[in-house]
Structures are given as C-alpha cells and as structure tokens.
Design a protein around this motif. Structure first.
Motif, short mmCIF file in Angstrom:
data_model
loop_
_atom_site.label_atom_id
_atom_site.label_comp_id
_atom_site.label_asym_id
_atom_site.label_seq_id
_atom_site.Cartn_x
_atom_site.Cartn_y
_atom_site.Cartn_z
N ILE A 134 0.87 -1.17 0.00
CA ILE A 134 0.00 0.00 0.00
C ILE A 134 0.91 1.22 0.00
O ILE A 134 1.73 1.40 0.89
CB ILE A 134 -0.90 0.02 1.24
N GLU A 135 0.75 2.03 -1.02
CA GLU A 135 1.57 3.22 -1.11
C GLU A 135 0.81 4.37 -0.48
O GLU A 135 -0.29 4.70 -0.89
CB GLU A 135 1.91 3.52 -2.56
N ARG A 136 1.38 4.98 0.50
CA ARG A 136 0.79 6.13 1.16
C ARG A 136 1.80 7.26 1.14
O ARG A 136 2.99 7.06 1.37
CB ARG A 136 0.42 5.81 2.60
N GLU A 137 1.31 8.42 0.89
CA GLU A 137 2.19 9.58 0.90
C GLU A 137 2.44 10.02 2.34
O GLU A 137 1.50 10.11 3.14
CB GLU A 137 1.54 10.74 0.12
N GLY A 138 3.66 10.27 2.67
CA GLY A 138 3.99 10.83 3.97
C GLY A 138 3.96 9.85 5.12
O GLY A 138 3.92 10.25 6.27
N ILE A 139 3.99 8.55 4.85
CA ILE A 139 3.95 7.58 5.95
C ILE A 139 5.27 7.59 6.73
O ILE A 139 5.30 7.26 7.91
CB ILE A 139 3.61 6.18 5.44
N TYR A 140 6.33 7.99 6.06
CA TYR A 140 7.63 7.98 6.73
C TYR A 140 8.11 9.41 7.01
O TYR A 140 9.28 9.70 6.94
CB TYR A 140 8.66 7.24 5.88
N GLU A 141 7.20 10.28 7.34
CA GLU A 141 7.59 11.65 7.67
C GLU A 141 8.28 11.67 9.02
O GLU A 141 7.89 10.99 9.95
CB GLU A 141 6.36 12.55 7.74
N ASP A 142 9.32 12.48 9.11
CA ASP A 142 10.03 12.60 10.39
C ASP A 142 9.82 13.97 11.03
O ASP A 142 10.43 14.29 12.04
CB ASP A 142 11.51 12.32 10.21
N ASN A 143 8.96 14.80 10.41
CA ASN A 143 8.65 16.13 10.94
C ASN A 143 9.92 16.94 11.21
O ASN A 143 10.06 17.59 12.24
CB ASN A 143 7.79 16.04 12.21
N ASP A 144 10.84 16.87 10.28
CA ASP A 144 12.10 17.63 10.34
C ASP A 144 12.92 17.33 11.59
O ASP A 144 13.55 18.20 12.18
CB ASP A 144 11.84 19.14 10.25
N PHE A 145 12.88 16.09 12.04
CA PHE A 145 13.69 15.67 13.19
C PHE A 145 14.86 14.86 12.68
O PHE A 145 14.68 13.91 11.91
CB PHE A 145 12.86 14.84 14.17
N ASP A 146 16.05 15.23 13.07
CA ASP A 146 17.25 14.52 12.64
C ASP A 146 17.52 13.36 13.59
O ASP A 146 18.04 13.54 14.69
CB ASP A 146 18.44 15.48 12.62
N TRP A 147 17.13 12.17 13.18
CA TRP A 147 17.25 10.98 14.04
C TRP A 147 18.71 10.56 14.25
O TRP A 147 19.02 9.84 15.18
CB TRP A 147 16.46 9.82 13.44
N GLY A 148 19.61 11.03 13.40
CA GLY A 148 21.03 10.71 13.57
C GLY A 148 21.60 11.26 14.86
O GLY A 148 22.43 10.63 15.51
N LEU B 39 19.95 11.74 17.63
CA LEU B 39 19.44 10.94 18.73
C LEU B 39 20.26 9.66 18.87
O LEU B 39 20.58 9.24 19.98
CB LEU B 39 17.96 10.61 18.51
N GLY B 40 20.62 9.05 17.75
CA GLY B 40 21.46 7.86 17.80
C GLY B 40 22.84 8.15 18.35
O GLY B 40 23.41 7.36 19.11
N LEU B 41 23.38 9.30 17.98
CA LEU B 41 24.71 9.69 18.48
C LEU B 41 24.68 9.93 19.98
O LEU B 41 25.59 9.51 20.71
CB LEU B 41 25.19 10.94 17.75
N ILE B 42 23.63 10.56 20.46
CA ILE B 42 23.48 10.77 21.91
C ILE B 42 23.37 9.43 22.62
O ILE B 42 23.93 9.22 23.70
CB ILE B 42 22.27 11.67 22.19
N GLY B 43 22.65 8.49 22.00
CA GLY B 43 22.53 7.16 22.59
C GLY B 43 23.86 6.44 22.67
O GLY B 43 24.15 5.75 23.65
N LEU B 44 24.68 6.59 21.65
CA LEU B 44 26.01 5.96 21.69
C LEU B 44 26.88 6.56 22.78
O LEU B 44 27.64 5.86 23.45
CB LEU B 44 26.71 6.11 20.33
N PHE B 45 26.78 7.86 22.97
CA PHE B 45 27.54 8.48 24.06
C PHE B 45 27.06 7.97 25.41
O PHE B 45 27.84 7.80 26.33
CB PHE B 45 27.43 10.01 24.01
N GLY B 46 25.77 7.73 25.53
CA GLY B 46 25.24 7.19 26.77
C GLY B 46 25.74 5.79 27.04
O GLY B 46 25.99 5.41 28.18
N LEU B 47 25.89 5.00 25.98
CA LEU B 47 26.39 3.64 26.15
C LEU B 47 27.89 3.60 26.41
O LEU B 47 28.41 2.61 26.92
CB LEU B 47 26.07 2.80 24.91
N ALA B 48 28.59 4.65 26.07
CA ALA B 48 30.05 4.68 26.26
C ALA B 48 30.41 4.58 27.74
O ALA B 48 31.48 4.09 28.09
CB ALA B 48 30.64 5.94 25.65
N GLY B 49 29.53 5.02 28.61
CA GLY B 49 29.81 4.95 30.04
C GLY B 49 29.80 3.53 30.57
O GLY B 49 30.34 3.26 31.64
N LEU B 50 29.20 2.60 29.83
CA LEU B 50 29.16 1.21 30.27
C LEU B 50 30.46 0.47 29.98
O LEU B 50 30.65 -0.65 30.44
CB LEU B 50 28.00 0.48 29.59
#
Length: 82
Positions: free
Chosen positions: A34-48, A50-61
């Motif tokens: 099913i093709e839908r327009e805008g199903i993968y919208e991120d609302n101008d949020f850079d998820w990269g 968030l991932g980088l912050i998560g990696l820094f959080g794991l570095a303490g372990l």
C-alpha cells in the motif's frame, strides 16, 4: 536438584514440538503493498543526532582502563638503594 535423563528428553521434545506447531496456528497473511504519501515523515527531526546521543550514553558502560603499577621495588634487583 538433578533431573533424570528421561525428563530432559521429554522437556526437549515438548519444546521442539511447540516450536513446530506454533507457526501453524497463526493465520496466513499475504503481503500487500500500500503506497501512502507521507507515511515515513520525520517532521524535520534529525534521528542521527538521537542515535549519536545514545552511543555516548552507552560509552559509560565500557568501564575505565586501569593500568596496574607496581607499588614497590624489588630489593634484590641491582641498583636498588645505591
């Protein structure tokens, strides 16, 4: 508590049988595209970021790198106490 060999075989058999039967009890579903327009919208949020912050959080372990130093010198070693 020790289990007998027979109870281990029965347990393994029940586990194997349940793993074989479980997929057969699920309803079949076809893959429909099913093709839908805008199903993968991120609302101008850079998820990269968030991932980088998560990696820094794991570095303490990872823990600290500890160098083991000798607390004393060997008195039988040449050049000691001269």
């Amino acid at each position: 508590m020790k289990y007998s060999r027979l109870s281990q075989i029965i347990g393994a058999g029940i586990l194997t049988l349940s793993m074989i039967v479980a997929p057969l009890t699920l309803p079949a579903s076809a893959q429909v595209e099913i093709e839908r327009e805008g199903i993968y919208e991120d609302n101008d949020f850079d998820w990269g970021w968030l991932g980088l912050i998560g990696l820094f959080g794991l570095a303490g372990l990872a823990g600290r790198k500890r160098q083991q130093t000798t607390a004393y010198r060997d008195p039988n070693r040449p050049g000691y106490g001269e």
